[in-house]
Motif scaffolding. Structure first.
Motif, PDB file in Angstrom:
ATOM      1  N   CYS A   6       6.070  46.690  51.033  1.00 21.56           N
ATOM      2  CA  CYS A   6       4.861  47.454  50.216  1.00 21.56           C
ATOM      3  C   CYS A   6       5.142  48.938  50.055  1.00 21.56           C
ATOM      4  CB  CYS A   6       3.528  47.071  50.631  1.00 21.56           C
ATOM      5  SG  CYS A   6       3.009  45.590  50.423  1.00 21.56           S
ATOM      6  N   LYS A  20       4.560  45.069  54.969  1.00 21.78           N
ATOM      7  CA  LYS A  20       3.992  46.458  54.865  1.00 21.78           C
ATOM      8  C   LYS A  20       5.387  47.213  54.667  1.00 21.78           C
ATOM      9  CE  LYS A  20      -0.373  47.105  57.128  1.00 21.78           C
ATOM     10  NZ  LYS A  20      -1.232  47.587  58.141  1.00 21.78           N
ATOM     11  N   ILE A  73      -2.945  44.417  52.325  1.00 18.06           N
ATOM     12  CA  ILE A  73      -2.015  45.295  51.463  1.00 18.06           C
ATOM     13  C   ILE A  73      -2.990  45.638  50.233  1.00 18.06           C
ATOM     14  CG2 ILE A  73      -0.057  44.322  52.741  1.00 18.06           C
ATOM     15  CD1 ILE A  73       0.220  42.619  50.436  1.00 18.06           C
ATOM     16  N   GLU A  74      -2.060  46.412  49.471  1.00 19.51           N
ATOM     17  CA  GLU A  74      -2.947  46.740  48.126  1.00 19.51           C
ATOM     18  C   GLU A  74      -2.276  45.815  47.091  1.00 19.51           C
ATOM     19  OE1 GLU A  74      -2.800  50.843  46.809  1.00 19.51           O
ATOM     20  OE2 GLU A  74      -3.672  51.496  48.665  1.00 19.51           O
ATOM     21  N   LYS A  85      -7.623  40.058  42.440  1.00 14.88           N
ATOM     22  CA  LYS A  85      -6.341  40.826  42.708  1.00 14.88           C
ATOM     23  C   LYS A  85      -5.004  39.737  43.109  1.00 14.88           C
ATOM     24  CE  LYS A  85      -5.749  42.965  47.043  1.00 14.88           C
ATOM     25  NZ  LYS A  85      -4.433  42.415  47.578  1.00 14.88           N
ATOM     26  N   ASP A 118       4.514  45.547  43.417  1.00 15.30           N
ATOM     27  CA  ASP A 118       3.004  44.978  42.820  1.00 15.30           C
ATOM     28  C   ASP A 118       2.618  43.982  43.054  1.00 15.30           C
ATOM     29  OD1 ASP A 118       2.895  47.339  40.640  1.00 15.30           O
ATOM     30  OD2 ASP A 118       4.965  46.806  40.459  1.00 15.30           O
ATOM     31  N   SER A 147      -0.827  42.671  44.941  1.00 14.90           N
ATOM     32  CA  SER A 147      -1.501  41.265  44.776  1.00 14.90           C
ATOM     33  C   SER A 147      -0.641  40.284  45.487  1.00 14.90           C
ATOM     34  CB  SER A 147      -1.353  40.885  43.125  1.00 14.90           C
ATOM     35  OG  SER A 147      -2.334  41.851  42.375  1.00 14.90           O
ATOM     36  N   LYS A 152       6.437  50.334  47.130  1.00 14.43           N
ATOM     37  CA  LYS A 152       5.415  50.248  45.750  1.00 14.43           C
ATOM     38  C   LYS A 152       5.407  48.996  45.143  1.00 14.43           C
ATOM     39  CE  LYS A 152       4.345  54.286  47.295  1.00 14.43           C
ATOM     40  NZ  LYS A 152       3.339  54.274  48.472  1.00 14.43           N
TER      41      LYS A 152
END
Ligand code: CP
Length: 315
Positions: A98, A95, A122-123, A6, A103, A125, A101
């Motif tokens: 993020c 955050k 965090i989601e 990721k 990437d 990358s 949304k």
């Protein structure tokens, strides 16, 4: 091999195969910047945020141009006029970003480990654009890309890294990457600028620049990082320059093909003379050009690109 990670946080935990995948992908992207229309749709619809808590010219510009050439939507956060100045924490700042949304986040920070901390929380990358004295993986990848283009296979090649090894994230990332690809690395510096036990990283240590460069295929000159020194580590810049700076006199008898590298920013007249930096051995601006292709490759891979289909690289 297919890319599965990721994030790109360091070279310490990449395999030789993963490093080679990035370098091979960069080779495909290099050509894009030679076209009349220097843009491909590989990251269309993706949003990338550049968050630099430390000064940068090359890395920040290179990432932004790479993102735009891949057709990503790009946000550059100006930390000095952001809510960081009101005491917001790194994680709160990220955050909030993020929540849009995003990437990919590209981060430079003075605290070692900041990119890893974010990646775990965090989601999106995370790409490390330099963290404290820890690592600067994309700089090392572009250095290694440049060496591979010039020298071919790196196995057995002699690479000298000269200067402020103790404070250098560039040195650490280069050492991990080069040794994984089989190169022989010698670090060259006064004893006070070499971390204790650095031999454990698989490198040789020398305190003699003349001896080290006599057998080197390439020499990577590093800046003295006075901003990271907690005490004075050598008597004077003049003396450092005399013993460890590269000038025309020191390289006059070396083979034409010996490469002189520098990650920038250069302190002309300290670690390298202007004549050597601009001279025939120097590949310094080639490193900068190659950095764009390397960063396009890293962005493409971490954002989920797995193969270079003709439509992702189409004009
Ligand atoms: N080599 C490098 O990281 O340069 P910048 O600090 O200008 O990004």
């Amino acid at each position: 091999m297919a890319w599965t990670k990721k994030d790109l946080l360091d070279l310490e935990y990449l395999t030789a195969e993963e490093i080679t995948t990035i370098l091979d992908t960069a080779r495909s992207f290099y050509e894009v910047s030679t076209r009349t229309i220097k843009k491909v749709p590989a990251l269309r619809g993706k949003t990338v945020v550049n968050l630099f808590y430390e000064a940068s010219t090359r890395t920040r510009a290179s990432f932004e141009i790479a993102e735009k050439r891949l057709s990503a939507d790009v946000l550059n956060v100006n930390v000095s006029v952001s809510s960081v100045t009101k005491g917001e924490t790194l994680l709160d700042t990220v955050k909030n970003l993020c929540a849009y949304k995003i990437d990919v986040i590209v981060i430079r920070h003075s605290v070692s480990g900041s990119p890893l901390y974010l990646a775990r929380n965090i989601e999106a990358s995370v790409i490390n654009a330099g963290d404290g004295a820890h690592e600067h993986p994309t700089q090392a990848l572009l250095d290694i890309y440049t060496l591979r283009e010039r020298l071919g296979e790196l196995k057995g090649r002699q690479i000298a890294i000269v200067g402020d090894i103790a404070h250098s994230r560039v040195a650490r990332s280069n050492i991990w990457g080069l040794t994984k690809l089989g190169a022989k690395v010698t670090v060259v510096a006064p004893p006070t600028l070499v971390p204790r036990d650095i031999e454990r990283m698989g490198v040789a240590v020398s305190h003699r620049l003349d001896e080290a460069i006599a057998r080197a295929d390439a020499v990577n000159m590093l800046r003295i990082q006075r901003e990271r020194e907690k005490q004075t580590l050598f008597p004077s810049l003049r003396e450092y320059s005399k013993l460890f700076g590269l000038d025309e006199e020191k390289i006059k008898d070396l083979p034409e093909g010996m490469l002189v590298m520098h990650p920038g920013p250069i302190n002309r007249g300290v670690e390298i003379s202007g004549a050597v930096a601009d001279g025939p051995h120097s590949v310094i601006l080639e490193q900068v050009t190659n950095g764009l292709a390397v960063r396009m490759a890293v962005l493409f891979l971490v954002a989920g690109g797995t193969s270079l289909h003709p439509e992702s690289l189409g004009t």
